[in-house]
Motif scaffolding. Structure first.
Motif, PDB file in Angstrom:
ATOM      1  N   VAL A 609      76.757  38.702  65.879  1.00  0.00           N
ATOM      2  CA  VAL A 609      77.245  37.881  64.773  1.00  0.00           C
ATOM      3  C   VAL A 609      76.728  38.411  63.443  1.00  0.00           C
ATOM      4  O   VAL A 609      75.561  38.807  63.325  1.00  0.00           O
ATOM      5  N   ILE A 610      77.586  38.422  62.418  1.00  0.00           N
ATOM      6  CA  ILE A 610      77.137  38.793  61.079  1.00  0.00           C
ATOM      7  C   ILE A 610      77.072  37.604  60.132  1.00  0.00           C
ATOM      8  O   ILE A 610      76.407  37.672  59.103  1.00  0.00           O
ATOM      9  N   ALA A 611      77.743  36.517  60.469  1.00  0.00           N
ATOM     10  CA  ALA A 611      77.717  35.357  59.577  1.00  0.00           C
ATOM     11  C   ALA A 611      78.236  34.137  60.314  1.00  0.00           C
ATOM     12  O   ALA A 611      78.915  34.242  61.337  1.00  0.00           O
ATOM     13  N   GLY A 612      77.898  32.983  59.783  1.00  0.00           N
ATOM     14  CA  GLY A 612      78.404  31.731  60.321  1.00  0.00           C
ATOM     15  C   GLY A 612      78.205  30.640  59.296  1.00  0.00           C
ATOM     16  O   GLY A 612      77.317  30.734  58.443  1.00  0.00           O
ATOM     17  N   SER A 613      79.048  29.630  59.362  1.00  0.00           N
ATOM     18  CA  SER A 613      78.953  28.591  58.348  1.00  0.00           C
ATOM     19  C   SER A 613      79.580  27.295  58.844  1.00  0.00           C
ATOM     20  O   SER A 613      80.389  27.290  59.775  1.00  0.00           O
ATOM     21  N   PHE A 614      79.197  26.208  58.194  1.00  0.00           N
ATOM     22  CA  PHE A 614      79.780  24.894  58.440  1.00  0.00           C
ATOM     23  C   PHE A 614      79.557  24.072  57.178  1.00  0.00           C
ATOM     24  O   PHE A 614      78.775  24.454  56.300  1.00  0.00           O
ATOM     25  N   GLY A 615      80.227  22.951  57.085  1.00  0.00           N
ATOM     26  CA  GLY A 615      80.130  22.146  55.881  1.00  0.00           C
ATOM     27  C   GLY A 615      78.936  21.212  55.896  1.00  0.00           C
ATOM     28  O   GLY A 615      78.329  20.968  56.944  1.00  0.00           O
ATOM     29  N   PRO A 616      78.565  20.684  54.724  1.00  0.00           N
ATOM     30  CA  PRO A 616      77.517  19.663  54.680  1.00  0.00           C
ATOM     31  C   PRO A 616      77.965  18.443  55.486  1.00  0.00           C
ATOM     32  O   PRO A 616      79.158  18.122  55.532  1.00  0.00           O
ATOM     33  N   VAL A 617      77.009  17.756  56.102  1.00  0.00           N
ATOM     34  CA  VAL A 617      77.385  16.584  56.904  1.00  0.00           C
ATOM     35  C   VAL A 617      77.342  15.287  56.095  1.00  0.00           C
ATOM     36  O   VAL A 617      77.836  14.262  56.548  1.00  0.00           O
ATOM     37  N   VAL A 618      76.735  15.342  54.901  1.00  0.00           N
ATOM     38  CA  VAL A 618      76.792  14.211  53.966  1.00  0.00           C
ATOM     39  C   VAL A 618      77.168  14.778  52.600  1.00  0.00           C
ATOM     40  O   VAL A 618      76.974  15.966  52.322  1.00  0.00           O
ATOM     41  N   LYS A 619      77.704  13.929  51.740  1.00  0.00           N
ATOM     42  CA  LYS A 619      78.309  14.423  50.500  1.00  0.00           C
ATOM     43  C   LYS A 619      77.315  15.136  49.584  1.00  0.00           C
ATOM     44  O   LYS A 619      77.686  16.055  48.858  1.00  0.00           O
TER      45      LYS A 619
END
Length: 679
Positions: A609-619
């Motif tokens: 893997v070279i990268a990974g991401s996800f969104g914030p879970v709270v605003k």
């Protein structure tokens, strides 16, 4: 007869051209091509004997909860929380715990968390992109002839199918965590396991310090779709499908990849069909109504749109027969969607994570995203399973495509132009309402994405070698750095989430670790003191060791099903099932704060893997994907621009790395000086 002979010749030519196979070793119907693995132990060999996920003692859960909230609440709040927790432990908590145990005893085929966890995912109404679907980006091919988009996509399709066929035939190696792979990940171990009775196989494996993991999620990797329903979605499985969904410029196609008997089509055939699909798409305009955008919508909105959409029998047939049942989704992006730039990967990462959503179907269990430059990623729907299954699949197909790719840029293909039975354009019917729904969903997603900020950090001075040399846990150092960075930047401590798999147990999912501890807080406060009040490097190093020890125990507890989050979640769920009032513990400021995960973290420590991401879970939170590799430590942080300050955090994180590395080096130098004096 002549056609068959030509077909075999093409297969042989393809193998020779790619320089990866000896064409005489096998036919495309042979095991060598059809299966990625042919394990001596059946895939689910250990499943029957896996231990059940334990329900922690109520007293221990209360203790662990109090320890976790102490760093993030005031002294007064903590004293109040202690009183409420004690009342809970002696009162309604005991009743709920007894009912949970009773329910668990009546469902020995599964775990106490499995169904409530599915329900939690499927009942949430928020959009899947950013809120749930993560992104993982694979390393690129170093050889240009295998990096081209259509070539890499073809090889990814073939390796994915080889994985799937191995799983279906129970030939995929059982998932086992080997404490010492050199001693146990071998034929001798497998021979011993093969004679162990299935009812006790897991315990026999423990004697080798090899720990089998739950594989119940694997069956949902392929042929699975999340279907939007009002109030709660459902998962639909189509394990016998023979086609994949392919998207390009928002246009939707399906392509047969297995023959009528379920065998993987030859490499030249799959390559030819994919090339013909791309050629067909080149003759069309980009989709004027990109249906996939609706999978980025709020779930009830999408459910209403889908219900209207399938009121057309043609749409219903195409959606259910072709889209929902597809083995997986392949998204072929164009130059306009971006290419990978190592010096500034964020534009592409944002596009792959959620982007415009015109060329995505977020409801599929697995979507392979292949950019115009061949960069390959996985975006997956999260309700059906967790990282263990996805990472296994990802690692296997990466290794398979790089070690033995079946096609290259020079591979001849079997032409498939005009073959509408195997390459099908999905010609949906759209009315004014559907056009309006797609436009609305597009505008909402675009607004969210315009507000998403992404910041990255590569820090070469800290890596696995550094940690090993100084006897430190890489993960604990990373988590300590996050606490220091947040404290430096924002002068407080907040709810922090780190996931730990409980797949050592039957139908285990995950447990939450709480990396913000009294030990990390003590270190942060000590290291941030003015220089004249600073502790010595040795004292600070001792505090780092304490943080590592505490973190290690939290990891062990979580992995063994001895955390507190899932237990409290299940007790709350039990109260709801029983129609009982919500216990006051769940109304405390401490409970709300610990579950408001401002720092949500996920490690991406895989060499594929070279990268990974996800969104914030709270605003106002941080979505923090991180890794510590052989050459560097890295982090990708997502935030909402008007809610949290991601750039400040990343800058503070670099300073935190500097500080911690300086403490480690100074302490090491001091130890060496003392040793020299003694000698």
């Amino acid at each position: 007869m002549f056609r068959l002979k030509v077909h075999k010749t093409r297969v042989a030519a393809a193998a020779a051209a790619s320089a990866t196979r000896n064409a005489t070793t096998t036919t495309t119907h042979g095991n060598h091509y059809q299966y990625l693995q042919t394990s001596k132990l059946p895939t689910l060999y250990f499943q029957r004997s896996l231990p059940r996920l334990p329900i922690p003692l109520l007293e221990k859960t209360c203790e662990r909860f109090l320890a976790a909230v102490q760093p993030i609440v005031s002294g007064e709040e903590y004293a109040h929380t202690q009183q409420v927790v004690e009342q809970f432990r002696q009162g309604i908590g005991m009743e709920l715990h007894a009912k949970l145990k009773q329910r668990d005893e009546a469902n020995k085929h599964t775990s106490y968390i499995s169904q409530p966890w599915f329900d939690m995912y499927l009942a949430d109404r928020v959009p899947l992109p950013l809120n749930y679907n993560p992104l993982v980006v694979l390393k690129n091919e170093t050889r240009p002839e295998y990096q081209q988009q259509v070539v890499r996509a073809t090889n990814m399709i073939i390796s994915s199918l080889r994985f799937w066929r191995s799983l279906q035939a129970s030939k995929l190696e059982p998932e086992v965590y080997h404490m010492n792979p050199k001693k146990t990940d071998n034929d001798n171990y497998r021979r011993w396991m093969s004679i162990a009775p299935k009812a006790f196989a897991t315990y026999a494996s423990y004697a080798f310090k090899a720990f089998p993991l739950d594989m119940s999620q694997y069956s949902r990797l392929f042929g699975t779709s999340r279907i939007p329903r009002l109030g709660k979605d459902e998962l639909v499985l189509s394990p016998d499908a023979k086609h994949i969904l392919v998207m390009r410029r928002g246009n939707m196609y399906t392509m047969n990849v297995l023959d009528s008997s379920g065998y993987i089509e030859s490499p030249s055939v799959i390559l030819g069909r994919l090339k013909s699909l791309i050629a067909l798409d080149a003759q069309k305009a980009p989709a004027s109504v990109p249906l996939g955008v609706l999978t980025s919508a709020q779930r009830d909105e999408w459910a209403n749109s889908r219900a209207h959409f399938i009121s057309s029998s043609k749409n219903a047939d195409l959606l259910q027969r072709e889209v929902d049942s597809a083995l997986f989704c392949l998204c072929l992006d164009t130059e306009e969607d971006g290419v990978y730039n190592e010096s500034d990967p964020t534009p592409l990462l944002k596009e792959l994570l959620a982007g415009k959503s015109t060329n995505r179907w977020f409801d599929k269990a697995i979507s392979l995203l292949v950019s115009a430059d061949g960069t390959t990623s996985i975006n997956f729907e999260h309700s059906w399973g967790d990282g263990v299954a996805v990472l296994r699949y990802l690692n296997e197909i990466y290794r398979d495509t790089t070690k033995q790719p079946y096609v290259s840029a020079s591979t001849p293909h079997t032409p498939a132009e005009g073959d509408t039975s195997n390459v099908r354009y999905l010609d949906f019917e759209f009315d004014d309402r559907m056009r309006a729904d797609v436009e609305t969903a597009y505008a909402k997603n675009a607004s969210v994405m315009a507000n998403l900020d992404m910041n990255t950090l590569r820090y070469p001075k800290l890596n696995k070698g550094t940690c090993k040399r100084h006897g430190l846990s890489p993960d604990s150092i990373m988590q300590l750095s996050f606490q220091l960075a947040y404290r430096q930047a924002f002068q407080r401590y907040v709810g922090t989430y780190e996931s730990c798999s409980t797949s050592a147990f039957k139908h285990g999912r995950t447990e939450t670790m709480r990396p913000c501890t009294m030990a990390t807080k003590a270190f942060c406060e000590a290291v941030l003191q003015p220089s004249q009040k600073q502790l010595s490097a040795g004292e600070l190093r001792a505090m780092i060791d304490k943080c590592s020890s505490v973190h290690g125990q939290l990891t062990k507890d979580a992995a063994m099903g001895q955390g507190f989050d899932r237990h409290l979640f299940a007790l709350k769920h039990t109260a709801q099932l029983e129609g009982l009032p919500l216990p006051s513990l769940y109304e405390t400021e401490a409970y709300k704060r610990i579950n408001y995960n401002i720092i949500s973290t996920s490690t991406l420590g895989a060499d594929t893997v070279i990268a990974g991401s996800f969104g914030p879970v709270v605003k106002d939170g941080l979505g923090l994907g991180y890794s510590i590799m052989n050459d560097m430590a890295g982090a990708i942080v997502t935030t909402y621009k008007d809610q949290a300050r991601g750039k400040e955090f990343i800058d503070s994180l670099e300073a935190a790395f500097d500080t911690i590395c300086a403490v480690i080096e100074r302490s090491s130098s001091a130890d060496k000086a003392k040793a020299a004096v003694r000698n």
